[in-house]
Design a protein around this motif. Sequence first.
Motif, PDB file in Angstrom:
ATOM      1  N   LYS A   2       0.851  -1.179   0.000  1.00 39.24           N
ATOM      2  CA  LYS A   2       0.000   0.000   0.000  1.00 39.24           C
ATOM      3  C   LYS A   2       0.892   1.236   0.000  1.00 39.24           C
ATOM      4  O   LYS A   2       1.776   1.370   0.845  1.00 39.24           O
ATOM      5  N   GLN A   3       0.669   2.141  -0.966  1.00 40.52           N
ATOM      6  CA  GLN A   3       1.533   3.302  -1.132  1.00 40.52           C
ATOM      7  C   GLN A   3       0.706   4.575  -1.281  1.00 40.52           C
ATOM      8  O   GLN A   3      -0.383   4.556  -1.867  1.00 40.52           O
ATOM      9  N   GLU A  19      -3.077   0.406  -3.894  1.00 39.45           N
ATOM     10  CA  GLU A  19      -3.057  -0.873  -3.188  1.00 39.45           C
ATOM     11  C   GLU A  19      -2.696  -1.948  -4.212  1.00 39.45           C
ATOM     12  O   GLU A  19      -3.418  -2.124  -5.199  1.00 39.45           O
ATOM     13  N   GLN A  20      -1.560  -2.618  -3.981  1.00 44.63           N
ATOM     14  CA  GLN A  20      -1.046  -3.596  -4.941  1.00 44.63           C
ATOM     15  C   GLN A  20      -0.910  -2.982  -6.326  1.00 44.63           C
ATOM     16  O   GLN A  20      -1.179  -3.638  -7.347  1.00 44.63           O
ATOM     17  N   ARG A  24      -6.674   3.522  -5.903  1.00 39.79           N
ATOM     18  CA  ARG A  24      -7.887   3.441  -5.082  1.00 39.79           C
ATOM     19  C   ARG A  24      -8.472   4.811  -4.756  1.00 39.79           C
ATOM     20  O   ARG A  24      -9.680   4.945  -4.591  1.00 39.79           O
ATOM     21  N   THR A 217      -5.197   9.053   6.349  1.00 42.59           N
ATOM     22  CA  THR A 217      -4.947   7.769   5.672  1.00 42.59           C
ATOM     23  C   THR A 217      -3.590   7.146   5.975  1.00 42.59           C
ATOM     24  O   THR A 217      -3.406   5.956   5.729  1.00 42.59           O
ATOM     25  N   ASP A 221      -0.541   0.451   8.136  1.00 46.80           N
ATOM     26  CA  ASP A 221      -0.795  -0.480   7.028  1.00 46.80           C
ATOM     27  C   ASP A 221      -0.334   0.103   5.692  1.00 46.80           C
ATOM     28  O   ASP A 221      -0.440  -0.556   4.660  1.00 46.80           O
ATOM     29  N   VAL A 222       0.178   1.338   5.703  1.00 48.97           N
ATOM     30  CA  VAL A 222       0.759   1.950   4.505  1.00 48.97           C
ATOM     31  C   VAL A 222       2.262   1.686   4.509  1.00 48.97           C
ATOM     32  O   VAL A 222       2.961   2.034   5.469  1.00 48.97           O
ATOM     33  N   ASP A 223       2.764   1.069   3.447  1.00 46.69           N
ATOM     34  CA  ASP A 223       4.170   0.675   3.399  1.00 46.69           C
ATOM     35  C   ASP A 223       5.113   1.844   3.149  1.00 46.69           C
ATOM     36  O   ASP A 223       6.216   1.884   3.685  1.00 46.69           O
ATOM     37  N   ARG A 327     -15.140   0.951  -6.297  1.00 48.84           N
ATOM     38  CA  ARG A 327     -13.785   1.524  -6.392  1.00 48.84           C
ATOM     39  C   ARG A 327     -13.806   2.862  -7.118  1.00 48.84           C
ATOM     40  O   ARG A 327     -13.176   3.831  -6.683  1.00 48.84           O
ATOM     41  N   LYS A 364     -14.177   0.393   2.594  1.00 49.76           N
ATOM     42  CA  LYS A 364     -12.852   1.011   2.565  1.00 49.76           C
ATOM     43  C   LYS A 364     -12.923   2.516   2.313  1.00 49.76           C
ATOM     44  O   LYS A 364     -11.921   3.214   2.437  1.00 49.76           O
TER      45      LYS A 364
END
Length: 415
Positions: A2-3, A19-20, A24, A217, A221-223, A327, A364
């Motif tokens: 997640k970026q 996400e991947q 999003r 945000t 969980d955000v890389d 989405r 989400k």
Amino acid sequence: MKQIIVHCEERVTQMALLEQGRLREFAVERAAGTMIVGSFYKGRVVNVLPGMQAAFVDIGQKKNAFLYVDDCLHPHLEKQPKQKPPITSLLRVGQELIVQVMKEPLGGKGARVTTHYSLPGRFVVYMPSADYVGVSKKIEQDSERNRLKHLGDALRKDEEGIIIRTVAQGESAETLETDIQSLREQWSRIQAGALHADVPSLLHHDLNMVERLIRDTFSHDVDELLIDDEQQAKQVISYVRTFDAGLGERVRVYREREPIFKRYRVAEQLDRAFMRKIWLHSGGYLVWDHTEALTVVDVNTGKYTGTSHLEETVYLTNMEAAEEIARLIRLRDVGGIIIVDFIDMESEEHRQQVVQQLEQTMKKDRTKCLVVGWTKLGLLELTRKKVRDHVMNRLYTSCPTCEGTGKKQASLPPL
């Protein structure tokens, strides 16, 4: 993976959530201070309209702001009178008051404002006079909800209200108390500033887009958060460290020659996402039409021939469409009434599964969404809170030839 990807230009900042590798969420702000949702103003009532149960308030913008009677009553629904009082008993022409912007000016309409004040922090939303404690519905574990509810009751004072945000899961009482105290002091500064401010005047501006989206945000969980501007990156790291020193290590400066949005395929995905006709992986497609009153989405099987059973083919197409529609609603930042014309299904079980797929994906979304249900004509009706003009209108302008209709006058043969 997640970026958060941030692209900075002189007068425009754009942010994408991936996400991947899949887009999003997207946001754009054209210049600092142009977005006024969340800002506080000292305004003056210039017109009271008994027939509309509303008033117009001068807050110094091009158009006067709109204040509805519901936004003048007590912020706690249980403390509001059963029958709404006339607006003339609450407001008078020339009256000065503090208001907060809850909706951006849209089209020819001015901003919508409220006296139900709220100040969002990292872990809580502080409401000076709401007199209740709420916990994010996205926190599903009962024991954690109860713990946070009791913490909120213990930390608030007098008539204060508090909404505990999703990121507060597992946080200590000390962390929440620090956040609340900071917001409490912010509210005191707004009140103090209003005592001597001219009318109309700005009392408090919400964070800029990047800081606001990071606050809402950027969690564990955000890389990574990638930003292509050195100066902005320093400000972001400094801001992130005010609430979580560890997250500051995940902020990185992008220094490659290839534009950041091209490198991470953001531009490519944006172009596809804002087309009127959007193809699904199966070969089906969606058609989007946006009007002043509502947004309409039509689902079609297209090239997808599916299985040997028509009902199964239709069901699979609708399930894929439901996920993609949810989405795209979030990505396009669509607000208001949304009508989806799914392909007709005979099975009631299939109809319910399509709704569940839509609702599951919409969880989400940080903006409040509600699936109202199927109409008598077999259309699915839903709503999404409308806060600001949706992203398409900030990225594109209408064609001057057809004025956005996609059509131009046909040449007629001579008489």
